[in-house]
Design a protein around this motif. Structure first.
Motif, PDB file in Angstrom:
ATOM      1  N   GLU A 137      45.512 -13.982  -4.004  1.00 15.42           N
ATOM      2  CA  GLU A 137      44.340 -14.766  -3.628  1.00 15.42           C
ATOM      3  C   GLU A 137      44.805 -15.947  -2.785  1.00 15.42           C
ATOM      4  O   GLU A 137      45.913 -16.468  -2.986  1.00 15.42           O
ATOM      5  N   THR A 189      42.915 -19.696  -1.041  1.00  8.87           N
ATOM      6  CA  THR A 189      41.765 -20.502  -0.633  1.00  8.87           C
ATOM      7  C   THR A 189      41.949 -20.902   0.829  1.00  8.87           C
ATOM      8  O   THR A 189      43.033 -20.717   1.403  1.00  8.87           O
ATOM      9  N   LYS A 190      40.925 -21.508   1.404  1.00  8.17           N
ATOM     10  CA  LYS A 190      41.040 -21.972   2.787  1.00  8.17           C
ATOM     11  C   LYS A 190      42.010 -23.158   2.887  1.00  8.17           C
ATOM     12  O   LYS A 190      42.438 -23.527   3.972  1.00  8.17           O
ATOM     13  N   ASP A 217      36.931 -18.664  -2.817  1.00  5.83           N
ATOM     14  CA  ASP A 217      36.563 -20.088  -2.885  1.00  5.83           C
ATOM     15  C   ASP A 217      37.364 -20.797  -3.972  1.00  5.83           C
ATOM     16  O   ASP A 217      37.802 -21.936  -3.790  1.00  5.83           O
ATOM     17  N   ILE A 218      37.503 -20.135  -5.116  1.00  7.75           N
ATOM     18  CA  ILE A 218      38.203 -20.733  -6.265  1.00  7.75           C
ATOM     19  C   ILE A 218      39.218 -19.722  -6.785  1.00  7.75           C
ATOM     20  O   ILE A 218      38.874 -18.551  -7.023  1.00  7.75           O
TER      21      ILE A 218
END
Ligand code: 5RP
Length: 217
Positions: A84, A86-87, A123-124
């Motif tokens: 994963e 995030t930005k 996002d998270i």
């Protein structure tokens, strides 16, 4: 395009960042594409530092020289995948169980390029169970501390890391503050490495998508 083609697209884009020298190389199916593509330009590099036995084997099979990190000093570039991101380029890594050596090589590199297909952008952090490498005798103790942090640790049964340790995959974490959670888990006695890469995040994220490559920095 299928997910594997998107991974290869991201790996191909990372090849443009290879400017010779010794390249830090991660682990996983996306990195396998990168290794195969790196082999095509192996005459332009000195070699690689590997983050796992499996990547070492693949590179050696291609005739790419693999160096011990202790013999190379700081690396200019590290390329690896993620489970994963995030930005903000905070990552979860370790789905393949190579998180400790991956974190070492990332930490020893000036620039860390993360390659993935677009599904890895979240996002998270925390929907993907967080891998934590643990000294075997500390398994139950560490598991209890991870429960106190709100997680549900599951022993990755039958899996031993390249360093001879075990992995706890921590479910049900919503990681709102990745730096703090990384520090909190690092502070548990018996933890070798947590799969959160936030204290040393990626510097560039290359995502393969059906419409082309997206780059986030
Ligand atoms: C291995 C890793 C990998 O980079 C991560 O699991 C992503 O793998 P893939 O490229 O196969 O999706 O951290 O420990």
């Amino acid at each position: 395009m299928n997910q594997d083609e998107l991974k290869r697209m991201a790996a191909q884009a990372a090849i443009d960042h290879v400017k010779g020298g010794i390249i830090g190389v991660g682990t996983g199916s996306t990195v396998n594409h990168f290794i195969d593509l790196l082999a095509e330009i192996k005459h332009t590099i000195e070699g690689a530092v590997s983050s796992s036995e499996v990547s070492t084997e693949r590179m050696k099979a291609h005739g790419i020289p693999v160096f011990d990190l202790n013999a190379t000093g700081e690396l200019d570039l590290y390329v690896d995948g993620a489970d994963e991101s995030t930005k903000h380029l905070h990552l979860i890594k370790g789905g393949g169980g190579a998180l400790t050596r991956e974190k070492i090589v990332a930490g020893a590199s000036k620039r860390f390029i993360c390659i993935a297909d677009e599904s890895k952008l979240v996002d998270i952090l925390g929907e993907f169970p967080l891998p934590v490498e643990v000294i075997p005798m500390a398994r139950s103790h560490v598991a209890r501390q991870l429960v106190k942090l709100g997680g549900t640790p599951v022993w990755r049964d039958g899996f031993i890391t390249d360093n001879g340790n075990i992995i706890l995959d921590v479910h049900n974490l919503r990681i709102m503050d990745p730096v703090k959670t990384e520090q909190d888990i690092n502070n548990i006695a018996g933890v070798v490495t947590t799969g959160i890469f936030a204290l040393r995040p990626a510097d560039l994220l290359i995502l393969g998508s059906p419409s082309g490559v997206t780059v986030i920095d």
